[in-house]
Structure formats: C-alpha cells, structure tokens
Design a protein around this motif. Structure first.
Motif, short mmCIF file in Angstrom:
data_model
loop_
_atom_site.label_atom_id
_atom_site.label_comp_id
_atom_site.label_asym_id
_atom_site.label_seq_id
_atom_site.Cartn_x
_atom_site.Cartn_y
_atom_site.Cartn_z
N PRO A 692 11.16 44.35 4.99
CA PRO A 692 10.48 44.01 6.25
C PRO A 692 11.45 44.06 7.43
CG PRO A 692 9.92 42.43 4.53
CD PRO A 692 11.02 43.27 3.99
N ILE A 693 10.90 44.41 8.59
CA ILE A 693 11.73 44.53 9.80
C ILE A 693 12.38 43.20 10.16
CG2 ILE A 693 11.64 45.00 12.29
CD1 ILE A 693 9.47 47.08 11.68
N SER A 694 11.63 42.11 10.02
CA SER A 694 12.18 40.80 10.36
C SER A 694 13.36 40.45 9.45
CB SER A 694 11.10 39.72 10.24
OG SER A 694 10.57 39.68 8.92
N GLU A 695 13.25 40.79 8.17
CA GLU A 695 14.35 40.51 7.23
C GLU A 695 15.59 41.31 7.60
OE1 GLU A 695 15.29 41.28 2.53
OE2 GLU A 695 13.24 40.75 3.10
N ILE A 696 15.38 42.56 7.99
CA ILE A 696 16.51 43.40 8.41
C ILE A 696 17.15 42.83 9.68
CG2 ILE A 696 17.10 45.68 9.35
CD1 ILE A 696 15.08 46.87 7.40
N ALA A 697 16.30 42.37 10.62
CA ALA A 697 16.82 41.78 11.86
C ALA A 697 17.72 40.59 11.56
CB ALA A 697 15.65 41.37 12.76
N TYR A 698 17.27 39.69 10.65
CA TYR A 698 18.08 38.54 10.30
C TYR A 698 19.39 38.98 9.64
CZ TYR A 698 13.83 35.82 11.10
OH TYR A 698 12.73 35.24 11.65
N GLU A 699 19.32 39.97 8.77
CA GLU A 699 20.51 40.41 8.03
C GLU A 699 21.58 40.96 8.96
OE1 GLU A 699 21.75 43.66 4.61
OE2 GLU A 699 19.87 42.58 4.43
N VAL A 700 21.16 41.63 10.02
CA VAL A 700 22.15 42.23 10.93
C VAL A 700 22.49 41.32 12.10
CG1 VAL A 700 21.50 44.57 10.29
CG2 VAL A 700 20.38 43.50 12.25
N GLY A 701 22.10 40.03 12.01
CA GLY A 701 22.60 39.06 12.97
C GLY A 701 21.71 38.76 14.15
N PHE A 702 20.43 39.19 14.13
CA PHE A 702 19.51 38.85 15.22
C PHE A 702 18.67 37.66 14.77
CE2 PHE A 702 20.64 43.10 16.43
CZ PHE A 702 20.54 43.11 17.82
N ALA A 703 18.83 36.52 15.48
CA ALA A 703 18.08 35.32 15.11
C ALA A 703 16.60 35.46 15.45
CB ALA A 703 18.66 34.09 15.81
N VAL A 704 16.26 36.33 16.42
CA VAL A 704 14.87 36.52 16.84
C VAL A 704 14.49 37.99 16.61
CG1 VAL A 704 13.22 36.34 18.74
CG2 VAL A 704 15.14 34.74 18.59
#
Length: 726
Positions: A692-704
């Motif tokens: 999921p895009i949200s999971e990828i965002a969290y993994e690469v350091g984006f909290a939002v």
C-alpha cells in the motif's frame, strides 16, 4: 534569573511530592494469554492487595518470543523495580532476562525456567515429577500394556522438556507400553490436526497424554470425529474449573484425568516484596499439586468455585480501597504543593528585596564609572587639541600656497581629511559630557540606574572610534570570501576590492581565520602566508584536514616568490598562489575561476554523480564526505523524526556546519537531499512492490502519507496512484 529560580523551586517541590508517595512497580511478562495465565494474573492481583504502595503492570506475548523480548526491554526501560517472567521460547527470551538481571533488577521466573542462572528466584511446579505422576497413572489404567501418544507443548519451553523427561523415565519401566511423541502448539486446533494424522497412521492408539488440557481436548475432538472417543483414554494438565477446561472435562467423562497445574499467583507479590526488602528467600519454590480423576472432580470443582467467589469479593473490596488511596495520594500531593507555594512566595519576596538593594548599589557604581570615563576622555581630548592645532594650522597654510601637482595635492587632501576627522572626534568627546550629565541627573531623580554599564560604555566610545561595518547574513546570490591577513590596511583594501562582487568576512590571523572558517564555511579563502600566531601554510593545512572546511579553495598571498616556496604552498593544500604585489584583475579572475569550478562540482553532486569531470583527485575528500552523508541518511531513511542535529553528530559536525557544508558542495540543504532520497526509494518500492502507498510512505520516513503524495508529484510530475496504474 527570577524565572529560573521559580522553575527550580517548583521542580524541587514536585520532586519531593512525588518522592513522598513512592510506589513499587512490578512488571509481569506472560508468555501467553490462555485461561491458565488469566487465572494466574487474577491471583497476582489478589497478592497485590496486601500492599498499598505496589503497582503491577501486565503484558502478554501470545507465544511470540520476539514480542516478549521487546516487552521485557520496555518494562526495564520504564523503570520497574522487579520482573516476573514466564518465558516463551527459552533460547530467545533468556538474553532479555539476563539484560534485566545485570541491570540490578530482580527477576522471578514463574512456571518456566531459562538457560541461565541470571535470575533471583523460581516459582512453579516440578514438571519432571508431573511427567512421572501422569506416566504412573496411565500405566496403571492400561495395566502395563498399550500404545500411548504424547502430544507435547511448543518446542523450546522448559516445561515441555521436563514433563517429557519425567514421563519417559517413568513409562520406560513398563515394557508393554509403547509411546510416540509429537510437539504441538498448546492449542486445541493444533492438537486436533496432530491426532487426526496419528489415527490415520496408527488407529490402535489407546491413550493420549496432552501437555495441557487444550491439547488433550483437541485430541479428544479428533477421536470423536471418527467415533473413537470412548475407545481412547485422554489425560491432560492444568485442571482449571471453567467450561471445557480440565476439571469439567474429567467430570463429564471426556478425560480420565487432568493434573492440576498449580497457579498460586497470589504468592508472587509477597515473594517479590521479600526480595525488594532484602529478606531471606528460597531460590527454588516448587508448588505441590495432584491429579483430578472422576472420583474427586466434583469436590475439586466445588472448592474452585468457592475460591472464585471469594476472589470476586476481594476484587470489589480492593477496588474501593484503590479509589480511596488515589484520593489520599492526590490530597497529599496538593498539601506538599501548597507548602512549597508558600515557600516560593517567601523566597521571591526575599529575592525582590535583594535585587532592589543590588540595583541601587550597582547604580551608584555605574554613575561613578561613567563620571570617571567622561573625565578621562575630556582630559585626553584637551591634550589632543594642542598637537592637532599645530598640525591643522600649518597644513591649511601649506595648502593655501598652492603650486602642487595632482599626486601631491591628493596626498595633502588625504592628510587634511584625516586631521578634520580627528578634530571631529575630539569635539564629540567634549560634547559627550553634556549628554551623560543629563542621563546622570535622571538616574538621581529615579534613585536607580536607568542605563546599564554596557550602554554607558557604548555611548562613551561610539563617537571616539570608527568601526568598519559589514552586513498445562550573506546575500543568497553572493559567494562568501574569507580574508585572513594580519595587516589591517590589506584587509581593508581586499574588502573594498571584493565587496562589489562577494560577501566578505575577515580575520587578523590564522587561528581566528580557522575558527571563522569552521563557523561560516565560506566559498573561498584568500590568506596571507606570513602571519603571527598561525602562519598561512599551517592555516591552509588545517583547513584541508578538517571535514568541515576541506572543500574550500584557498589562495595564498605572499611576497615570497621563489619556486620552492610556491611548491611548499601547494604541498600544504593551497589551490592558488599569488605573489605580492598582486594585480587586482588577476586576483579577481583566479577567484571567479575557482568558484566556477566549485559550481561544476555542485552540479555533479546534484545529478547524483560521484565526481565531476577533471576534479576527481582534487575533490576525493568531498566525494567521500557526500558518500558518508548519504550512507548515514540512508540508515535513517524511515525515521520520520530524524533531526539534523542527530545526523550531524554521526558525522561529527554541528547542525549549522552540516547545513553549510552540504549547501556549499551541492547547492541544496541536507533536508532537501534526504527528501529526494526518500522519494527515490518510494518510487522504487512503488514500481517493484504491491505494498500500500501509505505503508511505503511510512517506510521512507513520511509521517503523513498525503504529504508523501504531494512531494512525489512535485518531483516526478505524477502522483503514486497514477504511477501504479501506468
């Protein structure tokens, strides 16, 4: 000062208030959350009720050993006074228990042991003896002959190993009995599958020994599914009283027996308090128990029901006691705070009186200093007027004679301007007394000083000197040039020469120049060679040896023109060498050429290249630094709370130095580069995974995640969803 004093007193008050109500905290780490563990936890709460200042924190790992390790470490980090641990997988959990024990936290092992002596006490059943008792019961029931299936618990648990050892030692005394052992997972479903497979291989199984009642129940259900539940004898361990638990199943005839695996959780907190109070204890505490059979199941169930009713009553009573104790503690804290507020008011009153007296004393001293300064400068100005008159008069007369060529006239004009400046400064000092006298009169009327000592000093000196001012902040469009020279006139000349094109800062010697270079990280340095304290060659060597400044080009200015001396300059890391007297156009051209070369390197870094054309050798240190920076940033890529202070510490730089170093090398800030690295990593994951895009965002350091989408589209011109569709 006043704010700091108030804060200190309040902090002290809160600390004393909290210390007055110190509570003992016991952490309980359970390997699972089954019915047997829940019973233990209820009994631990009963034991807690004996002590008014004890809190118990429970956590369960649900048979996940790695999760239990994290929970144990978390309990230790939270500051528990003692740990009670029922280990899951022994080999995994043992190091966590050892870490806690070595931090001087007492550890009570409950029900299960570890592969280490790093614990304070053990409480639990003798699992070897349990295995022997069950073996004797089965042998007696089978008449010494038959086929027995042992469904053991989860592999890696000490109760499993000990029960199996005791069972095998005892059953081996009966040659007519054959056994087979399969490891289960303590659960009904797992045992049901094991029993189904075993019956398919050996339909003549006559007895099943489950290492807990759940496994025995699963085996019974599998036998019932093929109509063999009455042909096989089932024995379990735990002997709990609830529905579909051991005692109930024995009473209903499903089991031949269930060994009551004793809980006695109520003994754990008293044992813990004896340990914390340094009282003598038994290290190994084995709990007695027995088998539940059809003959005694009803009596045991009745006793358990009675105990459960008593426990419920105790829960209700102690719940009320807890609420009263919380109210008492709150009132106690309020009383402490009230006392400290009174103390605070007294201290503040005394402090205000002290400040008032100190201000009055300081005011008188400031007025004395101001008077002394005025008298000094007045005397000095009067003494200066005589030689100034002797210089200014003849000079005016000489100029009035005329007949000078242009160069001579220019020299005389310079002298006249400086004499006029001296006269002006002297006049200002004489006029200064009337300003200061007025301020002194005002302070006398107020009976306290209205200007500080620092302000008086500035007023005295502001017209008596002329500063050069630069701006069981530099203009962003201007490069920064650092001038290092001990000759003030040279610095002034270079400043006037370079200021129209660059932001200029200067230092009077190599030591100050090195400090200023580390602080400001300029784009280029122009330095003299012959200087006191630290000469230009040593200064250049230190610039090139420092991670913060090694990328900065250095041009050396010197009167030493021998070729060997020039070689020496290059050996110390100089990028350019200009001999005095120098041509201004030559200096400007060399500076611009070197800065242009630095811009090429920035472009190469922005493009992600390891090195710029024709600059690999000269800038290998810069490339190495950028590699170290990217490697350090990559290790923290998933940390949304990453701070540049932390990243700078890893690279042995301050936050400001890191920012200026990266900005000088790449033209971008560290934050911009890390954001690009995160977006590049996100782009790769979007293209090569279906996460999921949200999971990828969290993994690469984006909290939002929505911010990740915004930044992604800004960099790539397409949002993550559109990229996936494409």
């Amino acid at each position: 000062m006043r704010i700091k004093l108030v804060s200190a007193i309040l902090t002290l008050g809160l600390a004393l208030a909290s210390c007055s109500d110190r509570r003992t905290v016991i952490g309980v780490s359970q390997c699972s959350d089954d019915a047997w563990r829940q019973k233990v936890n209820r009994e631990i709460k009963i034991g807690q009720y004996q002590y008014k200042d004890v809190d118990v924190r429970f956590c369960s790992a649900n048979n996940d050993a790695k999760r239990q390790v994290r929970q144990i470490d978390s309990l230790v980090a939270s500051g528990v006074d003692l740990l009670i641990v029922a280990p899951s997988d022994v080999s995994t959990v043992t190091p966590a228990v050892e870490r806690a024990y070595r931090k001087s936290i007492p550890v009570i092992l409950y029900d299960r042991k570890i592969y280490s002596d790093c614990y304070t006490a053990y409480v639990g059943a003798d699992n070897v003896e349990i295995g022997r008792v069950v073996a004797r019961f089965i042998a007696a029931k089978l008449g010494g002959k038959g086929r027995v299936l042992e469904i053991a618990g989860l592999k890696g648990s000490t109760p499993v190993e000990e029960r199996h050892r005791g069972f095998v030692e005892e059953i081996s005394k009966y040659p007519g009995i054959t056994t087979s052992t399969v490891n289960g997972d303590w659960n009904v479903d797992g045992a049901r599958k094991i029993m189904s497979r075993s019956l398919a291989v050996d339909p003549n199984i006559q007895c099943v020994f489950g290492h807990n009642d759940a496994e025995a129940l699963g085996a019974w259900e599998a036998a019932k599914a093929v109509g063999k539940e009455h042909d096989i004898m089932f024995v379990g361990i735990d002997g709990l009283p609830d529905k579909r638990q051991g005692i109930d199943l024995v009473k209903r005839g499903c089991f031949a027996a269930s060994y009551i695996y004793p809980t006695h959780g109520e003994t754990l907190v008293p044992l813990a308090m004896r340990i914390l109070n340094n009282k003598p204890i038994e290290r190994m505490n084995y709990l007695p128990s027995s088998l539940v059979t059809a003959e005694n199941a009803a009596i045991v169930e009745m006793q358990n029901n009675e105990i459960a009713c008593q426990a419920n009553s105790l829960d209700a009573i102690y719940a009320n006691i807890d609420s009263y104790m919380k109210m008492y503690r709150s009132q106690k804290i309020i009383s402490w705070l009230a006392a400290f507020i009174v103390l605070l008011l007294i201290v503040l009153a005394a402090y205000n009186y002290y400040v008032y007296k100190t201000k009055a004393k300081v005011g008188r001293r400031l007025r004395q200093i101001a008077d002394e300064k005025v008298r000094f400068f007045t005397r000095a100005s009067h003494q200066l007027r005589t030689p100034l008159t002797l210089v200014a008069g003849p000079l005016r007369h000489l100029i009035s004679q005329g007949g000078f060529d242009d160069k001579q006239q220019q020299t005389l004009d310079i002298i006249q301007r400086n004499v006029a400046e001296l006269e002006h400064l002297t006049a200002n000092v004489l006029n200064f007394q009337t300003r200061v006298d007025s301020a002194t009169d005002n302070t006398d009327q107020c009976q306290q000083p209205s200007i500080s000592d620092e302000t008086v000093s500035q007023l005295v000196l502001q017209d008596s000197r002329r500063d050069i001012v630069t701006k069981n902040d530099p203009d962003d469009d201007l490069d920064t040039i650092l001038i290092v020279d001990d000759n003030a006139d040279i610095r002034s000349y270079l400043r006037s020469l370079l200021s129209p094109y660059y932001y200029v800062i200067d230092a009077s010697d190599g030591r100050n120049g090195l400090r200023l270079a580390r602080e400001s990280v300029p784009d280029l340095i122009v330095s003299d060679v012959m200087m006191p304290i630290m000469n230009g060659l040593e200064f250049c060597s230190k610039i090139k040896a420092d991670d913060v400044t090694c990328h900065i080009p250095v041009i050396l200015l010197t009167a030493r023109s021998a070729e060997s001396q020039r070689i020496e300059g290059y050996e110390h890391g100089a990028d350019g060498y200009i001999t005095k007297p120098f041509n201004a156009d030559l200096l400007l051209t060399r500076i611009e050429s070197m800065l242009a070369n630095r811009r090429k390197i920035k472009i190469a870094q922005l493009d992600g290249k390891a090195e710029a054309p024709d600059t690999a050798d000269a800038n290998s240190a810069d490339n190495l630094f950028m590699s170290r920076f990217r490697e350090a940033a990559m290790q923290h890529l998933g940390d949304a709370d990453l701070k540049m202070d932390d990243l700078g510490s890893e690279l042995h730089l301050s936050r400001v130095q890191l920012y200026r170093k990266i900005k000088a090398l790449t033209g971008k800030s560290p934050t911009d580069i890390i954001r690009e690295m995160r977006l590049n990593r996100g782009h790769y994951l979007l293209c090569h995974t279906d996460r999921p895009i949200s999971e990828i965002a969290y993994e690469v350091g984006f909290a939002v995640p929505s911010y990740f989408t915004t930044c992604f589209k800004k960099q790539y011109g397409i949002n993550p969803t559109e990229l996936r569709r494409g």
